[in-house]
Motif scaffolding. Structure first.
Motif, PDB file in Angstrom:
ATOM      1  N   TYR A 122       3.598   2.227  -9.311  1.00 14.29           N
ATOM      2  CA  TYR A 122       4.181   3.254  -8.451  1.00 14.29           C
ATOM      3  C   TYR A 122       3.853   4.693  -8.855  1.00 14.29           C
ATOM      4  O   TYR A 122       3.695   5.560  -7.983  1.00 14.29           O
ATOM      5  CB  TYR A 122       5.702   3.088  -8.401  1.00 14.29           C
ATOM      6  CG  TYR A 122       6.150   1.813  -7.742  1.00 14.29           C
ATOM      7  CD1 TYR A 122       6.027   1.626  -6.365  1.00 14.29           C
ATOM      8  CD2 TYR A 122       6.688   0.771  -8.496  1.00 14.29           C
ATOM      9  CE1 TYR A 122       6.433   0.443  -5.760  1.00 14.29           C
ATOM     10  CE2 TYR A 122       7.104  -0.417  -7.895  1.00 14.29           C
ATOM     11  CZ  TYR A 122       6.972  -0.574  -6.529  1.00 14.29           C
ATOM     12  OH  TYR A 122       7.368  -1.738  -5.932  1.00 14.29           O
ATOM     13  N   GLY A 125       0.856   6.929  -7.274  1.00 12.66           N
ATOM     14  CA  GLY A 125       1.109   7.361  -5.898  1.00 12.66           C
ATOM     15  C   GLY A 125       2.196   8.406  -5.809  1.00 12.66           C
ATOM     16  O   GLY A 125       2.130   9.333  -4.990  1.00 12.66           O
ATOM     17  N   THR A 131       3.154   8.433  -2.286  1.00 10.84           N
ATOM     18  CA  THR A 131       4.326   7.562  -2.259  1.00 10.84           C
ATOM     19  C   THR A 131       5.555   8.428  -2.488  1.00 10.84           C
ATOM     20  O   THR A 131       5.764   8.940  -3.591  1.00 10.84           O
ATOM     21  CB  THR A 131       4.242   6.488  -3.362  1.00 10.84           C
ATOM     22  OG1 THR A 131       3.045   5.729  -3.184  1.00 10.84           O
ATOM     23  CG2 THR A 131       5.450   5.571  -3.323  1.00 10.84           C
ATOM     24  N   THR A 133       9.572   9.115  -2.782  1.00 12.22           N
ATOM     25  CA  THR A 133      10.693   8.321  -3.274  1.00 12.22           C
ATOM     26  C   THR A 133      12.040   8.912  -2.868  1.00 12.22           C
ATOM     27  O   THR A 133      12.169  10.110  -2.604  1.00 12.22           O
ATOM     28  CB  THR A 133      10.639   8.206  -4.805  1.00 12.22           C
ATOM     29  OG1 THR A 133      10.609   9.523  -5.377  1.00 12.22           O
ATOM     30  CG2 THR A 133       9.402   7.439  -5.244  1.00 12.22           C
ATOM     31  N   ASP A 176       9.117   6.088   1.017  1.00 10.04           N
ATOM     32  CA  ASP A 176       8.352   4.842   0.918  1.00 10.04           C
ATOM     33  C   ASP A 176       8.978   3.858  -0.061  1.00 10.04           C
ATOM     34  O   ASP A 176       8.968   2.651   0.165  1.00 10.04           O
ATOM     35  CB  ASP A 176       6.921   5.145   0.452  1.00 10.04           C
ATOM     36  CG  ASP A 176       6.214   6.123   1.366  1.00 10.04           C
ATOM     37  OD1 ASP A 176       6.038   5.807   2.549  1.00 10.04           O
ATOM     38  OD2 ASP A 176       5.856   7.222   0.894  1.00 10.04           O
ATOM     39  N   GLU A 200      11.294  -1.398  -1.309  1.00  9.27           N
ATOM     40  CA  GLU A 200      10.221  -0.779  -0.547  1.00  9.27           C
ATOM     41  C   GLU A 200      10.530  -0.787   0.949  1.00  9.27           C
ATOM     42  O   GLU A 200      11.140  -1.729   1.459  1.00  9.27           O
ATOM     43  CB  GLU A 200       8.904  -1.514  -0.798  1.00  9.27           C
ATOM     44  CG  GLU A 200       8.427  -1.453  -2.234  1.00  9.27           C
ATOM     45  CD  GLU A 200       7.092  -2.143  -2.432  1.00  9.27           C
ATOM     46  OE1 GLU A 200       6.444  -2.480  -1.416  1.00  9.27           O
ATOM     47  OE2 GLU A 200       6.684  -2.341  -3.592  1.00  9.27           O
TER      48      GLU A 200
END
Length: 390
Positions: A122, A125, A131, A133, A176, A200
């Motif tokens: 993770y 990203g 990605t 969060t 995400d 996710e």
């Protein structure tokens, strides 16, 4: 414009070094060139665009505290304070909180409690801004009272089955990856029954049940999340089962330091723009700045903001040395959350009718600041934390 007191404090070697000064200068340019010209549109659309978040990742802002092996730059808590303060000074707190939740309130759970496989999966990203969060702790009956969580996760073979709901989740709509707190032993002691999970977007049974409209922070998305029989792989447990409460408490210290720095950035921006306004706004034949009562009140607020920033800087420096700062961070959250609102009240007042208009930056700042005394630990809760240590 150079912030009053900025050079005097941050050019010293008391708290910051050259690397921090370079980061601050880079952030200030970024805010002026890539946030302020566009953020009014983001306020209207209700979220900060992914393109901007990817750009922040590209510039390294999302990795300042993370190891180089994942793409970070391995700086310390002082860098976090610089990031939060400069984003707060942008006057667009919705943009600021979108980024800061990602960097310092959500993804840190993966870094602090995650195993090597989770970090490798993770963090690249996260740091790149690809990605985004979010962290899901707050529920209708559980905010500052983390032990009141009702969301449950029941072990079934190689999965946990997650049921419950979260509310007031920043980045909840467009995120995400979510770090979600749930009770794995509903009958056990509250401090030993909470576990953190990586959830996710797209997992069956996990939905964004509602996008929430807020009093402020309009350029950040906020949501209610729903979990109905969501099968979460056991490999997505963050840290140890039953230790989530302690992980949450651990990160609250970083979160509250960040929110304090963000608040002081907002307060500094408000004072600067108000000083500019009262020096040009004429009433009764002279600029408002000529009224001693206005000058004195702004000067007193500026002194209090400088004191708040000094406490933040000193606490960040101590935290960077590995010292225990729960008492000081609780002070910061209580002090700065209330102070930023006192600053905004006065600055709106000195803007007169214009300060009440939506076209005015000070009106937006005042709306955005209100939650600083609530989110991340209400003032009353923070003062109790201080009192326990007196």
């Amino acid at each position: 414009m150079t912030a009053p007191g900025f050079d005097a404090i941050t050019s010293s070697d008391l708290f910051f070094d050259d690397e921090h000064h370079m980061l601050r200068a880079q952030l200030r340019r970024f805010v002026e060139e890539e946030i302020k010209p566009h953020a009014d549109a983001w306020e209207d659309q209700g979220h900060t665009p992914r393109d901007l978040l990817r750009r922040m990742g590209e510039l390294g802002f999302f990795g300042i505290r993370y190891p180089q092996e994942y793409g970070g730059s391995e700086m310390d808590q002082r860098a976090t304070v610089v990031l939060a303060e400069e984003l707060g000074r942008s006057t667009y707190a919705g943009v600021a909180i979108t980024a800061l939740v990602h960097t310092d309130m959500a993804s840190v759970h993966i870094f602090n409690a995650g195993n090597e496989a989770q970090k490798a999966k993770y963090l690249p990203g996260v740091i790149a801004g690809e990605t985004i969060t979010a962290v899901g702790i707050t529920e209708p009956d559980a905010g500052s009272d983390v032990k009141g969580i009702r969301t449950t996760a029941r072990r079934m073979g190689d999965h946990y089955v997650l049921n419950g709901a979260k509310t007031f989740i920043t980045n909840g709509v467009l995120g995400d990856v979510y770090c979600i707190a749930a009770k794995t032993d509903p009958q056990g002691p509250p401090s030993q029954s909470v576990t953190m999970f990586i959830v996710e977007k797209g997992m069956e049974g996990f939905t964004v049940s509602r996008s929430l409209k807020k009093h402020g922070w309009n350029s950040s998305d906020t949501a209610e999340l729903s979990f109905v029989d969501v099968r979460v792989p056991a490999e997505n447990v963050l840290g140890q089962e039953g230790r989530g409460f302690y992980e949450i408490m651990k990160n609250f210290q970083n979160e509250r330091l960040v929110l304090g720095a963000m608040a002081m950035g907002e307060a500094q921006a408000a004072i600067e723009m108000t000083v500019d306004y009262v020096k040009t706004r004429r009433a009764f034949g002279a600029p408002l700045w000529d009224k001693q009562v206005i000058r004195n009140r702004l000067a007193a607020l500026a002194a209090r903001v400088e004191a708040g920033r000094a406490l933040i800087y000193a606490t960040a420096a101590r935290a960077a040395r590995g010292e225990e700062v729960v008492r000081e961070v609780s002070m910061i959250k209580a002090l700065c959350g209330e102070l930023v609102n006192a600053v905004m009240y006065a600055c709106v007042q000195f803007h007169g009718g214009m300060g009440y208009m939506r076209e005015s930056a000070i009106e937006r700042l005042a709306r955005d600041a209100r939650v600083q005394a609530i989110g991340g630990g209400a003032t009353e809760v923070m003062l109790e934390e201080v009192a326990k240590r007196m």
